[in-house]
Design a protein around this motif. Structure first.
Motif: not given
Lengths: 222, 310
Positions: B172-188
């Motif tokens: 769970f603790d990593f999930r928000v970071y993973r979201l941040a990573k997807k945003i950095s990768a290009g998710a709108d």
């Protein structure tokens, strides 16, 4: 090591049906360590074939021989004086063995006695687990020393996916989610910044995807 | 986020500051176009875009791009889903160009359920690239006009890039970071997994907002109304990464015989009400699985109609 498992005896007997003289060839390498292809298993398989032959009223000749290694032509050569006495050979080495025998003795019919599974190791007595996919470009240092290519069901380089639950993979509760382990380990080691780094698509040219592989060490070539 | 990246209806709705409402439609297990149209038509005028799933749960269906085009012809805006399970990078990039050429403007990038779940477990899994890399691929093609090999794309595909996010998977603790990573990768925009555990989702959103993720990406909360107690039990026990609190199961059971579905809808409506006010949530993604005909009623009762025309 290379981990293999014995083929079902029924399948093996079906393969060699009709052959009267059969040579079972073992290997003292990996398959001895994982208890499927060493001298002991050669003896067991040979005697099973003999017994099954007897049941059908056949007097099969079943020879036994275990080589130092089946992945080295110099040991394969050892068979040259005896192989002509048989009309079929069952190799219980990994998938390399039956091929090296077939290549060295083109007239011989060779059958695989085991199913080669993976590159891995023993995690407890009687349990082996995959560790390496042989991709040809090792990057385990990026993932806390653990390989997501071999150990994540989807080979994700930017995991974990949304199917990770209780440390297990979505495909089965028997499968560890390696990304769960990677993340916990790296967060524990205060390496979140490395986890946050985008890992670009991997070049699979060095893996099997690039075609059959060969390695040449010039300094060793005579 | 003022200038449009793709100009899809969904992007315009979100960028105008409206609370978005998206739906979902699974293609048929065959070429049954009338059935697909019938299901999709329930969503017409009711949602801003319709997710068209890509061999979901690894079961063979009409291809997501083809079903997306059928929806487009019907006047619905598709959110074309693509998984990494079935295609290598050549097929992925050519399909991206193909869907854009045919008028598709939203694309959701997913890893995909493992094939062992579906009806062709014998198949080879591809996973040449993962969902993070897929997001980045679309972004690179769109914004830099480059393929993965660095060569030029002749007319870049202007797609609104979506990603999935499961706040309930672990760790769970990593999930928000993973979201941040997807945003950095290009998710709108992201659409989350079906939410049932509201406490956990509140905590997740708090962390996302603290990191400012809602300012970089539109976050749509995933809602799937429960149709029965059986469905709730199935979801809680059989679907990996799904978090169904026992209290919800109890509530559905307590509704009495024949009333669980209505109770499931009521719970979904309460969720939507809360999401409208929740900081960082830009909309709702309603996944009414094989319940498309209920979507107009749910939308009406949720007070999200009429949909904005932008």
């Amino acid at each position: 090591m290379i981990v293999a498992e014995s083929k079902p005896i029924k399948e093996l007997l079906e393969m060699v049906k009709g052959f009267k003289k059969i040579l079972v060839v073992g290997c003292k390498g990996c398959v001895t360590v994982c208890n499927v292809g060493g001298a002991k298993e050669v003896a067991i398989l040979a005697s099973t074939i003999r017994i099954s032959g007897k049941k059908e009223g056949l007097d099969l000749v079943v020879g036994e021989h275990t080589l130092e290694r089946q992945c080295d032509p110099e040991y394969i050569d050892e068979l040259k004086d005896i192989i002509g006495d048989y009309d079929a050979v069952i190799s219980i080495a990994c998938g390399v063995g039956p091929q090296f025998i077939s290549e060295r003795y083109p007239a011989t019919k060779v059958f695989p006695g085991v199913n080669t599974k993976f590159m891995g190791g023993a995690v407890e007595h009687g349990v082996w687990s995959e560790r390496c996919a042989g991709c040809g470009t090792c990057v385990v240092h990026l993932f806390g020393g653990l390989c997501p290519i071999a150990r994540c069901s989807k080979s994700l380089l930017n995991g974990p996916c949304g199917g990770s639950s209780n440390g297990k993979c979505e495909i089965s509760s028997d499968v560890e989610c390696i990304w769960d382990t990677i993340v916990l380990k790296m967060m524990e080691q205060d390496r979140l910044d490395e986890l946050m780094e985008f890992r670009p698509p991997k070049s699979w040219t060095t893996a099997r995807d690039g075609g059959p592989r060969k390695m040449i060490r010039e300094e060793l070539v005579k | 986020m003022s200038e449009h990246k793709a100009g899809s209806n969904l992007e315009k709705v979100l960028s105008a500051g409206h609370f978005a409402f998206t739906g979902e439609c699974g293609p048929p297990q065959g070429a049954n176009v009338p059935h697909l149209i019938e299901k999709a038509n329930h969503l017409k005028g009711v949602v801003d875009a319709v997710n068209v799933t890509d061999n979901q749960t690894a079961v063979v269906r009409m291809s997501s791009w083809a079903a997306s085009l059928i929806l487009l012809e019907q006047g619905l805006e598709p959110n074309f889903q693509m998984v990494c399970r079935d295609r290598n990078r050549l097929a992925i990039q050519s399909d991206i160009l193909g869907v854009y050429a045919m008028g598709i403007r939203n694309m959701l990038c997913l890893s995909g359920d493992h094939q062992s779940f579906g009806n062709h477990p014998e198949s080879k899994n591809v996973f040449d690239i993962d969902s993070m890399q897929l997001i980045h691929t679309v972004k690179t093609m769109r914004d830099e006009g480059k393929f993965l090999n660095g060569s030029d794309v002749d007319v870049a595909p202007k797609l609104f890039i979506g990603a999935a996010c499961n706040p309930f998977a672990e760790p769970f603790d990593f999930r928000v970071y993973r979201l941040a990573k997807k945003i950095s990768a290009g998710a709108d925009f992201v659409q989350t997994q079906c939410i049932y555990n509201m406490d956990k989702f509140r905590e997740f959103m708090k962390r996302a907002v603290d990191m400012g993720l809602h300012e970089k990406c539109y976050i749509l909360a995933g809602v799937t109304p429960m149709k029965s107690v059986g469905m709730a039990l199935y979801m809680s026990k059989q679907v990996p990464g799904m978090d169904v609190p026992q209290a919800l199961v109890k509530r559905l059971r307590g509704a009495g015989k024949g009333k669980a579905a209505e109770e499931g809808i009521k719970f979904a409506l309460e969720q939507i009400e809360e999401f409208k006010e929740m900081e960082g949530v830009a909309g709702v993604h309603l996944m009414a699985i094989e319940w498309e005909h209920k979507v107009p009623e749910i939308a009406e009762r949720a007070g999200v109609l009429p949909r904005p025309v932008v």
